[in-house]
Design a protein around this motif. Structure first.
Motif, PDB file in Angstrom:
ATOM      1  N   SER A 148      47.354 -17.078  -0.573  1.00 35.91           N
ATOM      2  CA  SER A 148      47.830 -17.678   0.679  1.00 35.91           C
ATOM      3  C   SER A 148      47.218 -19.059   0.888  1.00 35.91           C
ATOM      4  O   SER A 148      47.913 -20.010   1.266  1.00 35.91           O
ATOM      5  CB  SER A 148      47.488 -16.757   1.851  1.00 35.91           C
ATOM      6  N   TYR A 149      45.939 -19.180   0.615  1.00 37.77           N
ATOM      7  CA  TYR A 149      45.249 -20.471   0.755  1.00 37.77           C
ATOM      8  C   TYR A 149      45.849 -21.517  -0.177  1.00 37.77           C
ATOM      9  O   TYR A 149      46.117 -22.652   0.236  1.00 37.77           O
ATOM     10  CB  TYR A 149      43.755 -20.298   0.473  1.00 37.77           C
ATOM     11  N   LEU A 150      46.056 -21.160  -1.437  1.00 37.92           N
ATOM     12  CA  LEU A 150      46.614 -22.109  -2.408  1.00 37.92           C
ATOM     13  C   LEU A 150      48.039 -22.512  -2.039  1.00 37.92           C
ATOM     14  O   LEU A 150      48.409 -23.679  -2.166  1.00 37.92           O
ATOM     15  CB  LEU A 150      46.574 -21.517  -3.817  1.00 37.92           C
ATOM     16  N   LYS A 151      48.841 -21.559  -1.580  1.00 44.13           N
ATOM     17  CA  LYS A 151      50.213 -21.874  -1.171  1.00 44.13           C
ATOM     18  C   LYS A 151      50.234 -22.885  -0.030  1.00 44.13           C
ATOM     19  O   LYS A 151      51.029 -23.821  -0.039  1.00 44.13           O
ATOM     20  CB  LYS A 151      50.952 -20.598  -0.761  1.00 44.13           C
TER      21      LYS A 151
ATOM     22  N   ARG B  44      51.147 -26.645  -0.696  1.00 43.93           N
ATOM     23  CA  ARG B  44      52.528 -26.597  -0.166  1.00 43.93           C
ATOM     24  C   ARG B  44      53.510 -26.186  -1.256  1.00 43.93           C
ATOM     25  O   ARG B  44      54.510 -26.847  -1.506  1.00 43.93           O
ATOM     26  CB  ARG B  44      52.913 -27.946   0.430  1.00 43.93           C
ATOM     27  N   MET B  45      53.178 -25.053  -1.889  1.00 39.85           N
ATOM     28  CA  MET B  45      53.965 -24.593  -3.016  1.00 39.85           C
ATOM     29  C   MET B  45      54.097 -23.066  -2.947  1.00 39.85           C
ATOM     30  O   MET B  45      53.137 -22.341  -3.212  1.00 39.85           O
ATOM     31  CB  MET B  45      53.293 -25.021  -4.314  1.00 39.85           C
ATOM     32  N   ALA B  46      55.275 -22.603  -2.614  1.00 42.33           N
ATOM     33  CA  ALA B  46      55.509 -21.168  -2.456  1.00 42.33           C
ATOM     34  C   ALA B  46      55.484 -20.397  -3.770  1.00 42.33           C
ATOM     35  O   ALA B  46      55.316 -19.183  -3.771  1.00 42.33           O
ATOM     36  CB  ALA B  46      56.838 -20.934  -1.749  1.00 42.33           C
ATOM     37  N   ASP B  47      55.639 -21.100  -4.895  1.00 40.68           N
ATOM     38  CA  ASP B  47      55.716 -20.435  -6.203  1.00 40.68           C
ATOM     39  C   ASP B  47      54.359 -20.077  -6.798  1.00 40.68           C
ATOM     40  O   ASP B  47      54.304 -19.466  -7.863  1.00 40.68           O
ATOM     41  CB  ASP B  47      56.470 -21.311  -7.206  1.00 40.68           C
ATOM     42  N   ILE B  48      53.266 -20.476  -6.152  1.00 40.46           N
ATOM     43  CA  ILE B  48      51.938 -20.156  -6.702  1.00 40.46           C
ATOM     44  C   ILE B  48      51.679 -18.666  -6.559  1.00 40.46           C
ATOM     45  O   ILE B  48      51.928 -18.075  -5.512  1.00 40.46           O
ATOM     46  CB  ILE B  48      50.831 -20.964  -6.000  1.00 40.46           C
ATOM     47  N   GLU B  49      51.168 -18.068  -7.634  1.00 35.13           N
ATOM     48  CA  GLU B  49      50.833 -16.651  -7.625  1.00 35.13           C
ATOM     49  C   GLU B  49      49.456 -16.464  -8.255  1.00 35.13           C
ATOM     50  O   GLU B  49      49.153 -17.060  -9.289  1.00 35.13           O
ATOM     51  CB  GLU B  49      51.875 -15.865  -8.415  1.00 35.13           C
TER      52      GLU B  49
ATOM     53  N   PRO C  97      43.108  -8.794 -16.710  1.00 37.07           N
ATOM     54  CA  PRO C  97      42.779  -7.503 -17.323  1.00 37.07           C
ATOM     55  C   PRO C  97      41.296  -7.439 -17.688  1.00 37.07           C
ATOM     56  O   PRO C  97      40.766  -8.360 -18.292  1.00 37.07           O
ATOM     57  CB  PRO C  97      43.642  -7.447 -18.579  1.00 37.07           C
ATOM     58  N   GLN C  98      40.641  -6.398 -17.282  1.00 30.96           N
ATOM     59  CA  GLN C  98      39.247  -6.111 -17.627  1.00 30.96           C
ATOM     60  C   GLN C  98      38.254  -7.155 -17.122  1.00 30.96           C
ATOM     61  O   GLN C  98      37.145  -7.255 -17.648  1.00 30.96           O
ATOM     62  CB  GLN C  98      39.106  -5.920 -19.142  1.00 30.96           C
ATOM     63  N   LYS C  99      38.620  -7.947 -16.122  1.00 32.25           N
ATOM     64  CA  LYS C  99      37.706  -8.920 -15.518  1.00 32.25           C
ATOM     65  C   LYS C  99      37.726  -8.702 -14.013  1.00 32.25           C
ATOM     66  O   LYS C  99      38.784  -8.559 -13.418  1.00 32.25           O
ATOM     67  CB  LYS C  99      38.142 -10.359 -15.807  1.00 32.25           C
ATOM     68  N   ASP C 100      36.556  -8.685 -13.397  1.00 31.96           N
ATOM     69  CA  ASP C 100      36.534  -8.496 -11.949  1.00 31.96           C
ATOM     70  C   ASP C 100      35.926  -9.684 -11.202  1.00 31.96           C
ATOM     71  O   ASP C 100      35.801  -9.652  -9.985  1.00 31.96           O
ATOM     72  CB  ASP C 100      35.808  -7.211 -11.577  1.00 31.96           C
ATOM     73  N   ASP C 101      35.571 -10.745 -11.924  1.00 34.82           N
ATOM     74  CA  ASP C 101      34.974 -11.909 -11.274  1.00 34.82           C
ATOM     75  C   ASP C 101      35.913 -13.107 -11.243  1.00 34.82           C
ATOM     76  O   ASP C 101      35.526 -14.194 -10.829  1.00 34.82           O
ATOM     77  CB  ASP C 101      33.674 -12.305 -11.976  1.00 34.82           C
ATOM     78  N   SER C 102      37.165 -12.909 -11.670  1.00 35.57           N
ATOM     79  CA  SER C 102      38.090 -14.031 -11.745  1.00 35.57           C
ATOM     80  C   SER C 102      39.531 -13.535 -11.676  1.00 35.57           C
ATOM     81  O   SER C 102      39.803 -12.351 -11.812  1.00 35.57           O
ATOM     82  CB  SER C 102      37.863 -14.825 -13.032  1.00 35.57           C
ATOM     83  N   ALA C 103      40.443 -14.498 -11.470  1.00 41.49           N
ATOM     84  CA  ALA C 103      41.873 -14.199 -11.422  1.00 41.49           C
ATOM     85  C   ALA C 103      42.628 -15.370 -12.028  1.00 41.49           C
ATOM     86  O   ALA C 103      42.119 -16.488 -12.093  1.00 41.49           O
ATOM     87  CB  ALA C 103      42.317 -13.970  -9.977  1.00 41.49           C
ATOM     88  N   GLU C 104      43.847 -15.110 -12.481  1.00 42.37           N
ATOM     89  CA  GLU C 104      44.679 -16.143 -13.086  1.00 42.37           C
ATOM     90  C   GLU C 104      45.626 -16.723 -12.048  1.00 42.37           C
ATOM     91  O   GLU C 104      46.106 -16.013 -11.172  1.00 42.37           O
ATOM     92  CB  GLU C 104      45.489 -15.557 -14.246  1.00 42.37           C
ATOM     93  N   VAL C 105      45.925 -18.028 -12.184  1.00 40.37           N
ATOM     94  CA  VAL C 105      46.829 -18.706 -11.264  1.00 40.37           C
ATOM     95  C   VAL C 105      48.068 -19.147 -12.040  1.00 40.37           C
ATOM     96  O   VAL C 105      47.958 -19.729 -13.119  1.00 40.37           O
ATOM     97  CB  VAL C 105      46.147 -19.920 -10.602  1.00 40.37           C
ATOM     98  N   TYR C 106      49.230 -18.862 -11.475  1.00 42.29           N
ATOM     99  CA  TYR C 106      50.513 -19.201 -12.091  1.00 42.29           C
ATOM    100  C   TYR C 106      51.375 -19.968 -11.107  1.00 42.29           C
ATOM    101  O   TYR C 106      51.281 -19.770  -9.894  1.00 42.29           O
ATOM    102  CB  TYR C 106      51.278 -17.931 -12.480  1.00 42.29           C
ATOM    103  N   ILE C 107      52.223 -20.836 -11.644  1.00 43.53           N
ATOM    104  CA  ILE C 107      53.332 -21.405 -10.882  1.00 43.53           C
ATOM    105  C   ILE C 107      54.575 -20.894 -11.587  1.00 43.53           C
ATOM    106  O   ILE C 107      54.840 -21.266 -12.736  1.00 43.53           O
ATOM    107  CB  ILE C 107      53.299 -22.940 -10.845  1.00 43.53           C
ATOM    108  N   GLY C 108      55.296 -20.016 -10.921  1.00 41.79           N
ATOM    109  CA  GLY C 108      56.394 -19.320 -11.582  1.00 41.79           C
ATOM    110  C   GLY C 108      55.833 -18.500 -12.723  1.00 41.79           C
ATOM    111  O   GLY C 108      54.903 -17.724 -12.535  1.00 41.79           O
ATOM    112  N   ASP C 109      56.355 -18.699 -13.919  1.00 44.43           N
ATOM    113  CA  ASP C 109      55.862 -17.967 -15.094  1.00 44.43           C
ATOM    114  C   ASP C 109      54.818 -18.740 -15.884  1.00 44.43           C
ATOM    115  O   ASP C 109      54.320 -18.266 -16.892  1.00 44.43           O
ATOM    116  CB  ASP C 109      57.033 -17.642 -16.037  1.00 44.43           C
ATOM    117  N   GLU C 110      54.478 -19.952 -15.430  1.00 43.17           N
ATOM    118  CA  GLU C 110      53.555 -20.794 -16.192  1.00 43.17           C
ATOM    119  C   GLU C 110      52.114 -20.633 -15.703  1.00 43.17           C
ATOM    120  O   GLU C 110      51.806 -20.863 -14.537  1.00 43.17           O
ATOM    121  CB  GLU C 110      53.957 -22.262 -16.086  1.00 43.17           C
TER     122      GLU C 110
END
Length: 70
Positions: free
Chosen positions: A11-14, A18-23, A28-41
């Motif tokens: 929500s903060y990144l979006k 100002r980009m609704a496509d950020i996800e 997998p197997q990591k609890d201290d980080s997450a991946e950021v995507y714009i669409g499928d990239e």
């Protein structure tokens, strides 16, 4: 990262970019980080820094390759 953290960061990144496509997705197997995507990239990784128990911070790391600039 917990699901609640991921939703808040997404929500903060979006709002910030100002980009609704950020996800933000769990890694997998990591609890201290997450991946950021714009669409499928894939664009980068968010790391949680909680060494100081009174202050949690998040760092966003994104690599920009020279051929992406052309």
């Amino acid at each position: 990262m917990t699901r609640d953290e991921i939703l808040k960061l997404e929500s903060y990144l979006k709002k910030t970019f100002r980009m609704a496509d950020i996800e933000v997705r769990q890694r997998p197997q990591k609890d201290d980080s997450a991946e950021v995507y714009i669409g499928d990239e894939f664009i980068g990784i968010l790391f949680r820094d909680d060494e100081d128990p009174d202050d949690t911070a998040y760092q966003f790391q994104m690599a920009i390759l020279d051929y992406d600039l052309q």
